[in-house]
Each structure stands twice: as structure tokens, then as C-alpha cells.
Design a protein around this motif. Structure first.
Motif, PDB file in Angstrom:
ATOM      1  N   VAL A 246       9.490 -20.194  37.904  1.00 48.35           N
ATOM      2  CA  VAL A 246       9.482 -19.707  36.528  1.00 48.35           C
ATOM      3  C   VAL A 246      10.833 -19.063  36.236  1.00 48.35           C
ATOM      4  O   VAL A 246      11.299 -18.212  37.014  1.00 48.35           O
ATOM      5  CB  VAL A 246       8.343 -18.703  36.283  1.00 48.35           C
ATOM      6  N   PHE A 247      11.438 -19.479  35.127  1.00 50.09           N
ATOM      7  CA  PHE A 247      12.776 -19.004  34.777  1.00 50.09           C
ATOM      8  C   PHE A 247      12.802 -18.417  33.374  1.00 50.09           C
ATOM      9  O   PHE A 247      11.988 -18.777  32.516  1.00 50.09           O
ATOM     10  CB  PHE A 247      13.786 -20.164  34.817  1.00 50.09           C
ATOM     11  N   VAL A 248      13.749 -17.536  33.159  1.00 49.10           N
ATOM     12  CA  VAL A 248      14.197 -17.188  31.816  1.00 49.10           C
ATOM     13  C   VAL A 248      15.550 -17.873  31.640  1.00 49.10           C
ATOM     14  O   VAL A 248      16.469 -17.642  32.436  1.00 49.10           O
ATOM     15  CB  VAL A 248      14.345 -15.661  31.629  1.00 49.10           C
TER      16      VAL A 248
ATOM     17  N   ILE B 242       8.003 -27.426  31.944  1.00 49.63           N
ATOM     18  CA  ILE B 242       7.502 -26.961  30.651  1.00 49.63           C
ATOM     19  C   ILE B 242       8.519 -25.987  30.090  1.00 49.63           C
ATOM     20  O   ILE B 242       8.954 -25.066  30.791  1.00 49.63           O
ATOM     21  CB  ILE B 242       6.134 -26.277  30.802  1.00 49.63           C
ATOM     22  N   VAL B 243       8.918 -26.195  28.845  1.00 50.25           N
ATOM     23  CA  VAL B 243       9.856 -25.295  28.167  1.00 50.25           C
ATOM     24  C   VAL B 243       9.113 -24.588  27.047  1.00 50.25           C
ATOM     25  O   VAL B 243       8.459 -25.229  26.219  1.00 50.25           O
ATOM     26  CB  VAL B 243      11.071 -26.065  27.608  1.00 50.25           C
ATOM     27  N   LEU B 244       9.228 -23.262  27.008  1.00 52.84           N
ATOM     28  CA  LEU B 244       8.560 -22.442  26.002  1.00 52.84           C
ATOM     29  C   LEU B 244       9.617 -21.742  25.154  1.00 52.84           C
ATOM     30  O   LEU B 244      10.242 -20.772  25.580  1.00 52.84           O
ATOM     31  CB  LEU B 244       7.651 -21.412  26.687  1.00 52.84           C
TER      32      LEU B 244
ATOM     33  N   ILE C 186       8.681 -23.720  34.849  1.00 58.19           N
ATOM     34  CA  ILE C 186       8.333 -23.280  33.510  1.00 58.19           C
ATOM     35  C   ILE C 186       9.445 -22.346  33.058  1.00 58.19           C
ATOM     36  O   ILE C 186       9.788 -21.402  33.781  1.00 58.19           O
ATOM     37  CB  ILE C 186       6.976 -22.545  33.475  1.00 58.19           C
ATOM     38  N   SER C 187      10.008 -22.607  31.884  1.00 59.46           N
ATOM     39  CA  SER C 187      11.123 -21.803  31.395  1.00 59.46           C
ATOM     40  C   SER C 187      10.777 -21.144  30.071  1.00 59.46           C
ATOM     41  O   SER C 187      10.236 -21.786  29.171  1.00 59.46           O
ATOM     42  CB  SER C 187      12.375 -22.671  31.223  1.00 59.46           C
TER      43      SER C 187
END
Length: 399
Positions: free
Chosen positions: A378-380, A206-208, A326-327
Motif C-alpha cells: 500500500v502506497f501514498v 488499484i488506484v484511489l 493499492i495507491s
């Protein structure tokens, strides 16, 4: 060294960068510029190069004057696109409709095809065309390439792309989900497999993309299966000034009972809603300051923003079945510790655990912010749409 010139032309501004397409995502561009207040009595041109910033205040009546002036400033610094080795000019184009799924080498026919798509993006495509036409006149010997915001989402599954309205009406009026911020979603999702040390084709993520405009995407094996924006960039998440998803009956209610015109409703939902409409501010730094001052409107705006974000994350988790990563990206996603924390709070039973210390640590590059035992990482991941456009334009120009 070979560069690409990247141009992002808006209705009242033009942003541009001269970029090394082989550079690291966190690297500074060779040169960058911003032409502001086009068509207003006073304008401003800002150029950054070699660590210095050059600002010129002058009237900018149109895009031609603005870009010509900016190129002259770059030339005076020895950094103009005709003075360094620029191999291609990449243009951001917001809407490619169902016509364009990949970057396109620009000629007169392509310009007219982009012009035909103006009804789908009346605020964006005309300005994109202005930038293209001016740049082609200024730099006629360079290949120009259009890179479309909608391109990454061109082949969404029909179950995701099609709205449940009369099929004949939808087809006649080109109504469907197109998605936006595609260059950013493609760029960020492309960085994640290496961070996971997994083959790209096996990663569910998932990209936010959370900025003043905000969008989410569900990506399976490199291909998007859903995205939050729709036929226009108004749909989906709560944004800085845009409402995101609402009951469409609200529009009829405002017209029938509120006495508002279509243009007034358009302005309300696009420019006077979202976080700003609820709190009076759209910058998250200001929003958190107001929350710290016990401003109830700001607290409510933040809660509504997070609630809608969590709804979308949850729906994408179900759609993907298994989520490897999730990024968070863009201005809010990359910089707002609280948004990342609260968007994923309480999801430990789903294998999603944020590490508070990692979440608060800042860096220029991509970084892990989940715990070591989190089954969903989870990444930034900082986005770099200009670099992505430079890479696409350069690759196409070489063909």
C-alpha cells in the motif's frame, strides 16, 4: 531549460503552471497562477514565482482578460512563456468521448471536434475550449496540445464500459462508461512498478484518487480494466459534493413526487450531495473536527464515504484476482490518515496490512504505508497531473 505551459480552464477560473517536464514529481513548478471569479464583479489573479506570491484584485469579465492579465504579470517578473523557453502548451480537456484516446495537437478542426463533445460534458468542455482559444491567440507560435481526462480509459473492456440499457438508445446518445481523472490514474499507476521493483506489464493495482472529486481504477499490466466514474464524473464513489452511485429511480422519484425539475436534481446531486449534503461540510479537515465534537451527521457522512470506498476496493480485488499494490492519491488520499486506515481496515486475511506509524508519517514523495509482511503493498503516491500533461504535450510537440 525547456518548459511547458499547462492550462486548466474552468467555467469561472483558470489554473496554469510553467513546468519543467523532466522534473521530479515533487518539484515546485517554475511558475504557477490562478485566475478566479471570472465573470463576477470582482476577480483575483494570483501568481507564484521564485518563492513569492503576487496577488492582483481586478474585474475579470472573461477568460481572455484573465489570461492576458496573468501573462502580463508573468512578463513583469521575467517569467512569461515568451521570455523563457516554453516548447509547448498543454491543455486539460475533460471529455474526449470515443473520439480522442491520446493527446492531440490542436488545430481548428480539433477544437470543433471538442466542441461537438459538449453534450457529454456541458459544464467542462466549453470552459476548456475558452482556455484553448484564448491561449492560441496569445501564444500563436507555440504548439498547443489537448490532453483528455478520459483518454486513459478509452479502451476499457466492453464488459466494464457498456451499460445494460437498450443498445440502440445507448449508441445514439453516446452512453457508456468513459471514466475521468485519467491523467492522474495513468500518472500514479505508472509510478508503482518502480516502487515494487516489478516490470510494468506484470503489476496488478488499484488506484484511489480521493479529492473533492473521487474515483478509483483497477489497472492490470498498465491497462485499466475498470473505473468508478461513468458517463459523467457524478458516478462511483461518494465525493465532496457529489452523491456517487445511487439508485437511478431516485431521480424519477424526485421529479414525480418531489416536484423537482431536471436542473434542480442536477444541482442537488452534483453540488449539494456527497459529504457536504450529509454533514454540511466537504473539507475533510472540517469533517474530522465535527466528528471530534461528536457531530452525528459528520460521523455518518464519513461512514457512508468509507463504506462505498470499501465496496469498490473489494470489487476491484475480485476483478484483478491478484492485487500487488493499492495507491492513495489526491488531496484526501495523500493527506488523510484516517481515510487510508479505515478504507483498508480488517483486510489482513487478504494480505493487506497498514503500518500505523508509516501511515502517519508525512513526506512529499511516494511512500510505503503497509507492513513489510503485507503481500499487497500500500502506497501514498502524490499525483501531479500538471507534470503529466507537460510531459505528454512536450513529447507530442517534438514529433
Amino acid at each position: 531549460m525547456t518548459y511547458a505551459l499547462v492550462i486548466n480552464s474552468g467555467s469561472s477560473s483558470v489554473k496554469f503552471q510553467i513546468v519543467d517536464p523532466t522534473a521530479d514529481a515533487a518539484a515546485e513548478p517554475f511558475a504557477s497562477g490562478l485566475v478566479e471569479q471570472i465573470g463576477e464583479p470582482s476577480g483575483r489573479i494570483t501568481i507564484k514565482h521564485a518563492g513569492d506570491k503576487h496577488v492582483v484584485q481586478q474585474p475579470v469579465p472573461n477568460h481572455t482578460v484573465g489570461l492576458e492579465a496573468a501573462m502580463k504579470i508573468l512578463d513583469s517578473l521575467g517569467a512569461g512563456p515568451t521570455q523563457v523557453d516554453v516548447s509547448a502548451v498543454g491543455h486539460r480537456v475533460v471529455h474526449g468521448g470515443m473520439v480522442f484516446s491520446h493527446p492531440e495537437l490542436i488545430n481548428d478542426q480539433v477544437v470543433e471536434m471538442i466542441r461537438d463533445l459538449i453534450p457529454l460534458a456541458p459544464l467542462h468542455n466549453p470552459a476548456n475550449i475558452d482556455g484553448i482559444e484564448v491561449a492560441r491567440k496569445l501564444l500563436p507560435d507555440l504548439p498547443h496540445v489537448a490532453v483528455f481526462d478520459t483518454g486513459f480509459f478509452r479502451d476499457l473492456p466492453p464488459s466494464s464500459a457498456i451499460y445494460a440499457i437498450n443498445a440502440e438508445v445507448a449508441t445514439e446518445n453516446q452512453i457508456r462508461r468513459y471514466g475521468f481523472h485519467g491523467t492522474s490514474h495513468e500518472f500514479v499507476s505508472g509510478q508503482v512498478p518502480a516502487l515494487l521493483d516489478m516490470p510494468a506489464g506484470s503489476v496488478n493495482q488499484i488506484v484511489l484518487h480521493l479529492g473533492n472529486g473521487a474515483s478509483a481504477s483497477a489497472v492490470r499490466g498498465g491497462d485499466p480494466i475498470d473505473t468508478s466514474m461513468g458517463m459523467t464524473p457524478l458516478a462511483g464513489l461518494v465525493m465532496g459534493t457529489r452523491c456517487g452511485d445511487i439508485d437511478p429511480g431516485i431521480i424519477f422519484h424526485l421529479a414525480r413526487n418531489g416536484g423537482m425539475s431536471i436542473d434542480e436534481i442536477d444541482n442537488l446531486l452534483n453540488r449539494k450531495s456527497g459529504v457536504k449534503g450529509l454533514s454540511g461540510v466537504n473539507d475533510f479537515r472540517d469533517l474530522h473536527r465535527l466528528i471530534d465534537e461528536d457531530n452525528d451527521d459528520a460521523a455518518l457522512a464519513y461512514d457512508v464515504y468509507i463504506h462505498q470506498l470499501r465496496r469498490v476496493i473489494g470489487s476491484y480485488m475480485i476483478a484483478l484476482g491478484r492485487v500487488d499494490a493499492i495507491s492513495f492519491t489526491a488531496g484526501v488520499g495523500e493527506n488523510d490518515v484516517a481515510t487510508r486506515r479505515d478504507a483498508l481496515a480488517g483486510l489482513q486475511h487478504y494480505g493487506i496490512k497498514i503500518d500505523p506509524e508509516r501511515n502517519e508519517t508525512r513526506s512529499d514523495g511516494a511512500r510505503l504505508i503497509s507492513t513489510d509482511d503485507s503481500t499487497t503493498r500500500v502506497f501514498v503516491v502524490p499525483t501531479n497531473e500538471e507534470l503529466a500533461i507537460a510531459q505528454k504535450a512536450t513529447a507530442l510537440a517534438k514529433q
